[in-house]
Design an enzyme around this catalytic site. Structure first.
Site, mmCIF file in Angstrom:
data_model
loop_
_atom_site.group_PDB
_atom_site.id
_atom_site.type_symbol
_atom_site.label_atom_id
_atom_site.label_comp_id
_atom_site.label_asym_id
_atom_site.label_seq_id
_atom_site.Cartn_x
_atom_site.Cartn_y
_atom_site.Cartn_z
ATOM 1 N N LYS A 1 3.068 11.115 -3.728
ATOM 2 C CA LYS A 1 1.957 10.642 -4.434
ATOM 3 C C LYS A 1 1.193 11.564 -5.121
ATOM 4 O O LYS A 1 0.482 11.359 -5.952
ATOM 5 C CB LYS A 1 1.179 9.516 -3.404
ATOM 6 C CG LYS A 1 0.130 8.710 -3.899
ATOM 7 C CD LYS A 1 -0.302 7.888 -2.842
ATOM 8 C CE LYS A 1 -1.366 6.921 -3.363
ATOM 9 N NZ LYS A 1 -2.188 6.002 -2.317
ATOM 10 N N ASP B 1 1.122 -1.278 -0.076
ATOM 11 C CA ASP B 1 -0.016 -0.016 -0.026
ATOM 12 C C ASP B 1 0.893 1.300 -0.076
ATOM 13 O O ASP B 1 1.427 1.432 1.009
ATOM 14 C CB ASP B 1 -0.989 -0.117 1.545
ATOM 15 C CG ASP B 1 -1.715 1.262 1.394
ATOM 16 O OD1 ASP B 1 -1.868 2.341 0.557
ATOM 17 O OD2 ASP B 1 -2.277 1.358 2.530
ATOM 18 N N ASP C 1 -12.595 6.244 2.929
ATOM 19 C CA ASP C 1 -11.073 6.349 3.243
ATOM 20 C C ASP C 1 -10.562 7.718 3.412
ATOM 21 O O ASP C 1 -10.563 8.483 2.588
ATOM 22 C CB ASP C 1 -10.325 5.724 1.817
ATOM 23 C CG ASP C 1 -8.760 5.633 2.042
ATOM 24 O OD1 ASP C 1 -8.302 5.974 2.961
ATOM 25 O OD2 ASP C 1 -8.294 5.174 1.250
#
Ligand code: AMP
Length: 586
Positions: free
Chosen positions: A70, A8, A169
């Site tokens: 990211k 992840d 999330d």
């Protein structure tokens, strides 16, 4: 069979998991932590630090620490560290390299393959960049899978009844909500919403602002000017926030936070859960609004959703859990740790690539079945080519399930035209150039003919990782041209990747050297004792002589003075021992 790890690769933290016989398990890093901060730091001496060390060192390495890379994956963003320029792929590769290295140390074997998760909203360019990062780190990325799907797989939902699943999330830097549909063994992402700039960090910042304001009122000192003080307060704020998920009030203490004429000043404050909840209420409501919009997009009412999963560390906040329950009318599942569930799901997914040898434990077989789940996704955008008058010629429509292949036939607009360039776009706009430009495919040597006569077939092939391959073929001659797509400025060429891989390997070597140079007195004693023991048990020969000599050299050098002067000898002996111990049974 070679071990495959599930990764992840998160905005704030990353995690690694592997599939064991009785289920997926998290692989702890070199510090024994289950998560590794996705932070890369470059020390003044040029050393690359990743994880907690980089996060902690951020104050000392201002301007040389990279957070949340990211967010920039698949863009032309560049990180400039004192004149050396890095792509987002290279920075991500440094994180992946650390995760790979720590897993190798944990298992004592080389790891070369991984499944990596990405947000469901990641575009093709972002997915391709993630794959490139893996390659640079020396990992073959066997699959790229969506984070919400990984969470659902970790809960074994694919072995249960057909259902609709909402995955909420809320992590450190981003919030997103996805609705999945699971029908007859197949997952589909049916809607996505979110805010890529809302996360636990924003909550920490609210607490910091509150503390700084209070300190100013009480002490008449503005701490915002002092980066070291601010970093320490931020760490204390995060700790207080985490405490308040368990207890109703907490004390924040940052000793000697700054200097004044009267000496060091300490920041001390108390914070209650009720105060925190009122501070963050607006943030939480923003996530509720997104959740509602995802439901509206999917045309669903709360009662239509069967299962709710919580993912991301910030879902540990009791207010978040309460509000999700209020909105959806049922309790979310949260028996799997929300910050580990995605990595665990990625590990389960490795089953499809490398079935476990031997029999599965019954519990595992019941939960995950003997085969990994089938995952099908839908394309979030149209994919097509730019035509005359800047029209978008859609080849693969939005919401197509993939893998998918689609074709269309085009022709020339001028007589005896010898070449055509097809700009390739991704997006919903009917005007081609208003979409995201991905690449240009040019086909030459078209059979000379009046306009409208040549027939050029364009094929778009989207694979299971959403990597797009585009092919053009002159049907008269069979002449073909094809490319694998991501936007030109973000997709790395093979040469670049090879160079970056070499640099990554160099860094791994330096890291190894550094580890050797970190030998302490005690470790050196231990190394010598091990070497002497091994030499005693060895038959007389060149190797045993070399080993004895190497021990002697190290002892002599050590007697001369500082341990640091004996690093060369330590390195020689450590390498020799590694070679000999590898060849002898444990
Ligand atoms: P993730 O991106 O999923 O790793 O989530 C990281 C975020 O979760 C950070 O902002 C953490 O401060 C936050 N977090 C972790 N544990 C807790 C907790 N018990 N209560 C509140 N926030 C938490």
């Amino acid at each position: 069979m070679a071990r495959i790890i599930g990764i992840d690769l998160g905005t704030t933290n990353s995690g690694v998991a592997v599939m064991e016989k009785n289920g997926p398990v998290i692989v702890p890093n070199s510090l024994g932590d289950r998560l590794t901060p996705s932070v890369v730091g470059f020390s003044k001496s040029g050393e690359v630090l990743v994880g907690k060390k980089a996060k902690r060192g951020a104050v000392m390495n201002i301007g040389r620490t990279v957070f949340s890379i990211k967010r920039h994956m698949g863009t032309s963003h560049r990180v400039n560290i004192e004149g050396k320029v890095y792509t987002p792929q290279e920075i991500s590769a440094m994180i992946l390299q650390k995760l790979k290295q720590d897993s190798e140390d944990y298992f004592g074997e080389e790891i070369t393959q991984a499944v990596i998760t990405v947000p469901a909203y990641f575009t093709d360019a972002q997915r391709a960049a993630t794959r490139d990062a893996g390659e640079i780190a020396g990992l073959t990325v066997r699959r790229i899978i969506d984070e919400p799907t990984a969470a659902a797989v970790a809960y074994g939902l694919d072995k249960q009844k057909d259902q609709k699943i909402l995955v909420y999330d809320f992590g450190g830097g981003t919030f997103d909500v996805s609705i999945l549909e699971y029908i007859s063994g197949v997952f589909r992402v049916i809607s996505i919403h979110g805010d890529t700039h809302l996360g636990g960090d924003d909550i920490d910042n609210l607490i910091v602002d509150h503390l700084v304001e209070q300190f100013k009122k009480e002490q008449n000192v503005d701490l915002t000017e002092d980066p070291i003080a601010m970093q320490r307060i931020k760490e204390a704020a995060e700790e207080a926030k985490i405490d308040l998920s368990e207890v109703n009030d907490t004390t924040i203490l940052v000793e000697a936070v700054t200097m004044s004429d009267k000496g060091p000043l300490t920041l001390e404050a108390s914070l209650t859960r009720a105060q925190l909840e009122s501070m963050i209420a607006d943030f939480v409501e923003r996530t509720m609004k997104s959740t509602q919009e995802a439901m509206d997009d999917a045309n669903l009412k709360p009662e239509d959703v069967d299962t709710i999963l919580l993912v991301g560390g910030s879902t540990r906040i009791p207010l978040v859990q309460r509000r999700v329950k209020d909105l959806m009318g049922k309790n979310p599942h949260r028996d799997i740790s929300p910050d580990e569930v995605v990595a665990l799901g990625a590990a389960v997914q490795t089953l499809i690539l490398s079935p476990l040898e031997g029999e599965l434990e019954d519990t595992l077989a019941a939960r995950y079945g003997k085969e990994a789940p089938v995952i099908i996704h839908m394309t979030p955008f149209n994919l097509g080519v730019g035509l005359q008058h800047d029209q978008m010629g859609v080849i693969i429509e939005r919401n197509s399930t993939y893998p998918v292949e689609a074709k269309d036939i085009f022709t020339t607009t001028r007589d005896f035209q010898e070449a055509i360039s097809f700009p390739i776009y991704e997006g919903q706009e009917p005007v081609a150039s208003e979409n995201t430009f991905l690449d240009l495919l040019r086909i030459e040597a078209i059979t000379p003919a009046p306009r409208g006569v040549p027939r050029i077939e364009i094929t778009f092939k989207l694979n299971s990782d959403r990597i797009l391959e585009v092919k053009a073929e002159d049907l008269a001659t069979g002449v073909q041209k094809s490319i694998t797509i991501a936007s030109t400025d973000t997709r790395l060429g093979e040469e670049d990747k090879a160079r970056m891989r070499r640099e990554a390997q160099m860094r791994a070597m330096q890291e190894l050297r550094k580890r050797i140079s970190d030998y302490t007195e005690a470790q050196t004693d231990e190394l010598i004792a091990r070497a002497e023991k091994l030499a005693k048990g060895m038959a007389e020969g060149a190797k045993s002589k070399e080993l004895r000599q190497s021990v002697l050299n190290l002892k002599r050098k050590r007697e001369e003075g500082e341990l640091s002067a004996a690093q060369g000898e330590i390195e020689v002996l450590a390498n020799l021992m590694a070679e000999l111990e590898k060849g002898s049974p444990a």
